[in-house]
Scaffold this motif. Structure first.
Motif: not given
Lengths: 323, 310
Positions: A210, A213-214, A242, A245
């Motif tokens: 995560e 990605e962020v 993040t 999830p």
């Protein structure tokens, strides 16, 4: 929304009905309950009398209905082996399991998020590479081998920590806790680490993915352009986004922790519900087996229901598909 | 696949196959496959290659009990990895134990595959209520961790047997318990593949020429679901071996009379405190290597056979 929750609730009830039917049939499949209660030297008349007392001659549906009414009131009958009410036995053992699961969850969440953030930010550092490789091994090792390894290293070889049992238990308003004494802490460390490792690795990998990605997103670039400190960017902006999830996974995995506590409790002879279940299976103590089955099913059904509803609240796309 | 190139030899064509090509260009896959192959061969050839037969009382001497490995102080060169408390050669017991572990793993995965693929294909082909019911059951089972399901089924199975048969049939109970735990994965994958295949023109054509449903499923759809199923089966084998070892370690699995690796670790664990580390260490290492290499093989297969799963 109402229809969706009703639908899920109906499914949950269906699952519980099936599981309780399985538990109920255990009593009939597995041995003769009268034998288990009176022993070998009871006369025929005594047996017949007990059969009638217990209502074992009633139609099966009547028996099932009686079982369900009792279960709904928390009455699972007497343990064949210990001759005590099962619900009382479970309640006695529950604090040990819950404390173990709680300690493991804290370890898994805290260390998992810290390492996940670190490996996400310092992606190419050699420390990150070591952490990722070790975590890969952690996932593929069976839990009980990790437990044995820890016992050998810290209890047998270094003699730092006790190898098994739950020491330093004190009673606090009806709740027997081992988290308030030094001995208690020493005895919970190894089992808690063993139980947490698998979940820790999952959280680590999820947080890392995560974060990666962020960190690529525009608002992080913008935050950098604004000249914010790295700390503020990483923890204030990136980590916070993040967490959705991660929280879901943690919620779902609480059930996993309780399931795996069966293994961990056996390795460390930790006197919780998992160890009780394994011992019950050994002695074919059907009331405890049936009660544990229903207890675990209820736990998973409730957790799944909560997660489903949370998803529904958080993600509008499901809302459209559901109705 | 149907187009054959006559100018190349059979071997050449074999090497041109995409899976074979991927295999020989992935070092990890070659290593994993080699170790898996050696482990499986060694386990099945145990009666031929093991230095002793650990289940033949004539070959066991209690005098040789608790000997450390050959390279440490007090070890004997007759027993490379030492002996256990009953004087059984560790290397031999591990080979025989590995055989049981692998056999149980393969049998359990096969059972899970049979059940899961059958239900999955039926589910995908017929759809409707059948589909809903089967996949609902699979969903519910998947929400509970596999090992717990296996312990429960295994416990019920053992309890249902009369006491004197419990040990004799333990191995079959374990296989059924793990097989029944495995099936939802297979059902999901087989159902997915069936849904895709059933839409294709060749299946429509087969329907048009009036082939019976049974023939269409068996001859046309089933072969096309096998690739993803094979991936799940390999990863499932590693999980099944771990599940068996865990059950046996908990004392719920294979009895000590015909021990698996998990049983050996359980037995050896009792001697850990007296410093006899090798009785539990070597079976544990054998288990770890076995599971790790099967896992690696599964990972490679997932990448090579089914890029979509990645």
């Amino acid at each position: 929304m109402f229809y969706f929750i009703l639908n899920r609730l109906a499914q949950a009830l269906l699952v519980m009905a099936v599981v309780s039917a399985i538990s109920f049939s255990l009593f009939n499949f597995v041995g003769d309950p009268v034998n288990n209660m009176v022993g070998q030297d009871a006369t025929r008349e005594q047996r017949i009398e007990i059969r009638q007392q217990l209502g074992l001659d009633d139609p099966i549906l009547v028996q099932y209905q009686r079982f369900m009414v009792n279960v709904a009131q928390g009455d699972f009958g007497l343990s064949y082996r210990i001759k005590q009410p099962v619900s009382q036995l479970i309640l006695e053992r529950l604090p040990a399991t819950l404390e173990l699961v709680f300690a493991s969850a804290i370890i898994a969440v805290f260390i998992g998020i810290v390492l996940g953030v670190f490996t996400g930010i310092r992606r190419y550092s050699w420390v990150s590479k070591i952490i990722m490789s070790v975590s890969l091994i952690g996932v593929s090792l069976p839990t009980f081998i990790i437990g044995i390894g820890l016992i050998y290293l810290f209890a047998v070889y270094l003699r730092w920590l006790p190898s098994s049992g739950r020491a330093g238990v004190i009673e606090l308003g009806g709740w027997k806790t081992s988290l308030l004494t030094v001995d208690g802490w020493r005895s919970i460390i190894l089992p808690a680490i063993t139980l947490s490792l698998f979940q820790l690795t999952m959280i680590l990998r999820l947080v890392r993915a995560e974060m990666l990605e962020v960190m690529r997103s525009d608002y992080i670039k913008f935050a950098r352009a604004r000249g914010l400190a790295n700390r503020a960017i990483h923890f204030g902006h990136a980590l916070r986004n993040t967490l959705v999830p991660v929280i879901t996974i943690i919620g779902l995995n609480i059930g996993g922790l309780i399931a795996y506590s069966v293994i961990t409790e056996t390795v460390f002879q930790w006197p919780g519900t998992g160890l009780m279940f394994i011992q019950a299976v050994d002695f074919v103590d059907v009331p405890i087996m049936a009660a544990y089955l229903i207890f675990v099913a209820l736990l998973f059904v409730v957790i799944n229901l909560i997660v489903d509803i949370l998803y529904f609240v958080v993600d509008p796309r499901i809302r459209r598909g559901g109705s | 696949m149907a187009k054959t190139d006559q100018s190349k030899s059979r071997w050449q064509r074999f090497l041109d196959n995409d899976i074979v090509y991927s295999f020989f260009t992935t070092p990890g896959a070659i290593i994993a496959a080699t170790i898996t192959f050696i482990a499986i061969t060694a386990a099945f050839a145990a009666p031929l290659i093991a230095p002793y037969n650990p289940f033949d009382p004539a070959q066991i001497s209690l005098w040789d009990g608790k000997l450390p490995p050959a390279w440490s102080d007090g070890g004997s060169s007759a027993y490379l990895l030492g002996t256990d408390n009953q004087g059984r050669d560790m290397l031999s017991t591990i080979l025989y134990g590995g055989r049981i572990s692998i056999l149980v793993g393969i049998a359990a995965v096969f059972l899970g595959m049979l059940l899961g693929v059958t239900l999955g294909v039926i589910s995908g082909y017929f759809g409707g209520l059948t589909d809903t019911v089967i996949m609902r059951i699979a969903d519910v089972q998947l929400t509970i961790p596999g090992i717990l399901v296996a312990i429960l089924i295994n416990g019920i199975g053992r309890a249902a047997l009369p006491l004197e048969l419990r040990e004799e049939f333990a191995i079959y109970v374990v296989i059924v318990a793990i097989g029944l735990t495995d099936w939802p994965q297979f059902a999901r994958v087989a159902r997915g593949a069936t849904l895709v295949e059933a839409e294709k023109e060749y299946v429509q054509a087969a329907k048009l020429i009036g082939l019976p449903k049974f023939t269409i499923i068996l001859r046309h759809i089933l072969p096309n679901t096998l690739r993803p199923v094979l991936v799940i089966a390999t990863i499932g084998l590693a999980l099944a071996i771990i599940a068996e070892a865990t059950l046996s370690f908990l004392g719920q699995g294979i009895p000590p009379t015909t021990p698996s690796l998990g049983t050996l670790i359980r037995v050896g664990n009792e001697f850990l405190f007296s410093g006899l580390w090798w009785i539990t260490f070597f079976p544990a290492i054998a288990l770890i290597i076995l599971v790790f290499s099967v896992n690696l093989l599964g990972d490679w297969m997932r990448d090579a056979l089914n890029p979509k799963l990645r």
